[in-house]
Each structure stands twice: as structure tokens, then as C-alpha cells.
Design a protein around this motif. Sequence first.
Motif, PDB file in Angstrom:
ATOM      1  N   ASP A   1     -11.456 -24.507 -34.975  1.00 30.02           N
ATOM      2  CA  ASP A   1     -10.421 -25.238 -35.690  1.00 30.02           C
ATOM      3  C   ASP A   1      -9.034 -24.769 -35.247  1.00 30.02           C
ATOM      4  OD1 ASP A   1      -9.338 -23.211 -37.893  1.00 30.02           O
ATOM      5  OD2 ASP A   1     -11.511 -22.972 -37.767  1.00 30.02           O
TER       6      ASP A   1
ATOM      7  N   LYS B   1      -8.882 -34.415 -31.508  1.00 30.64           N
ATOM      8  CA  LYS B   1      -8.665 -34.934 -32.871  1.00 30.64           C
ATOM      9  C   LYS B   1      -9.944 -35.632 -33.284  1.00 30.64           C
ATOM     10  CE  LYS B   1      -5.505 -36.771 -35.972  1.00 30.64           C
ATOM     11  NZ  LYS B   1      -5.636 -36.975 -37.132  1.00 30.64           N
ATOM     12  N   LEU B   2     -10.642 -35.071 -34.249  1.00 28.42           N
ATOM     13  CA  LEU B   2     -11.899 -35.604 -34.744  1.00 28.42           C
ATOM     14  C   LEU B   2     -11.704 -36.009 -36.194  1.00 28.42           C
ATOM     15  CD1 LEU B   2     -14.172 -32.829 -33.206  1.00 28.42           C
ATOM     16  CD2 LEU B   2     -13.646 -35.061 -32.243  1.00 28.42           C
ATOM     17  N   GLY B   3     -11.491 -37.295 -36.418  1.00 29.79           N
ATOM     18  CA  GLY B   3     -11.165 -37.756 -37.759  1.00 29.79           C
ATOM     19  C   GLY B   3      -9.816 -37.197 -38.156  1.00 29.79           C
ATOM     20  N   ASN B   4      -9.787 -36.444 -39.252  1.00 30.38           N
ATOM     21  CA  ASN B   4      -8.544 -35.803 -39.702  1.00 30.38           C
ATOM     22  C   ASN B   4      -8.433 -34.360 -39.241  1.00 30.38           C
ATOM     23  OD1 ASN B   4      -7.644 -38.070 -41.068  1.00 30.38           O
ATOM     24  ND2 ASN B   4      -8.785 -37.534 -42.908  1.00 30.38           N
ATOM     25  N   ALA B   5      -9.399 -33.889 -38.469  1.00 34.37           N
ATOM     26  CA  ALA B   5      -9.434 -32.482 -38.068  1.00 34.37           C
ATOM     27  C   ALA B   5      -9.050 -32.315 -36.595  1.00 34.37           C
ATOM     28  CB  ALA B   5     -10.828 -31.916 -38.290  1.00 34.37           C
ATOM     29  N   TYR B   6      -8.377 -31.223 -36.321  1.00 37.44           N
ATOM     30  CA  TYR B   6      -8.065 -30.841 -34.947  1.00 37.44           C
ATOM     31  C   TYR B   6      -9.014 -29.724 -34.540  1.00 37.44           C
ATOM     32  CZ  TYR B   6      -3.538 -33.273 -35.169  1.00 37.44           C
ATOM     33  OH  TYR B   6      -2.544 -34.202 -35.264  1.00 37.44           O
ATOM     34  N   ARG B   7      -9.530 -29.799 -33.319  1.00 36.42           N
ATOM     35  CA  ARG B   7     -10.386 -28.756 -32.757  1.00 36.42           C
ATOM     36  C   ARG B   7      -9.837 -28.380 -31.394  1.00 36.42           C
ATOM     37  NH1 ARG B   7     -11.789 -28.326 -37.241  1.00 36.42           N
ATOM     38  NH2 ARG B   7     -13.769 -28.894 -38.161  1.00 36.42           N
TER      39      ARG B   7
END
Length: 67
Positions: free
Chosen positions: A6, A36-42
Motif C-alpha cells: 500500500d 490505482k486499484l479502485g480507491n486504493a493505491y499500490r
Amino acid sequence: MPAAVDLDTANKALTIGRSTGYALAKRDEYPVTVLKLGNAYRVVTAELHRLLGVQPEEAVGCSAPST
């Protein structure tokens, strides 16, 4: 280590503040690839390791051969 971590974890590793890290990611200016996966950053772990000059363990959980 997972293939991606994350953004908060990457920020800590790079000593980037949370707000700055998210702002850089949003502007596509983060120092490594951000997904950017949906609302998450990886953040791609291999790129993070490369930037930090860290060599991940080649065989996690394996012991060295005995002599």
C-alpha cells in the motif's frame, strides 16, 4: 513480501509524508510505479526495492546449503 504494497507503507520506506505521497501518486509523479486499484493505491514492491537499493531474499524460507 507481496508483489505490491500500500502507498502508506511505500511512503514510510521512502520517508515521504502521507499527504505528499498521495499528492505525488495522484499527479503520476511518485518515484516508482503506482497502481490505482479502485480507491486504493499500490506500489510495485520490486521497483521500491530497486529504488532503495535493497536486495530481497532470493529464496525466502530456504536455508543455505550445508558444507
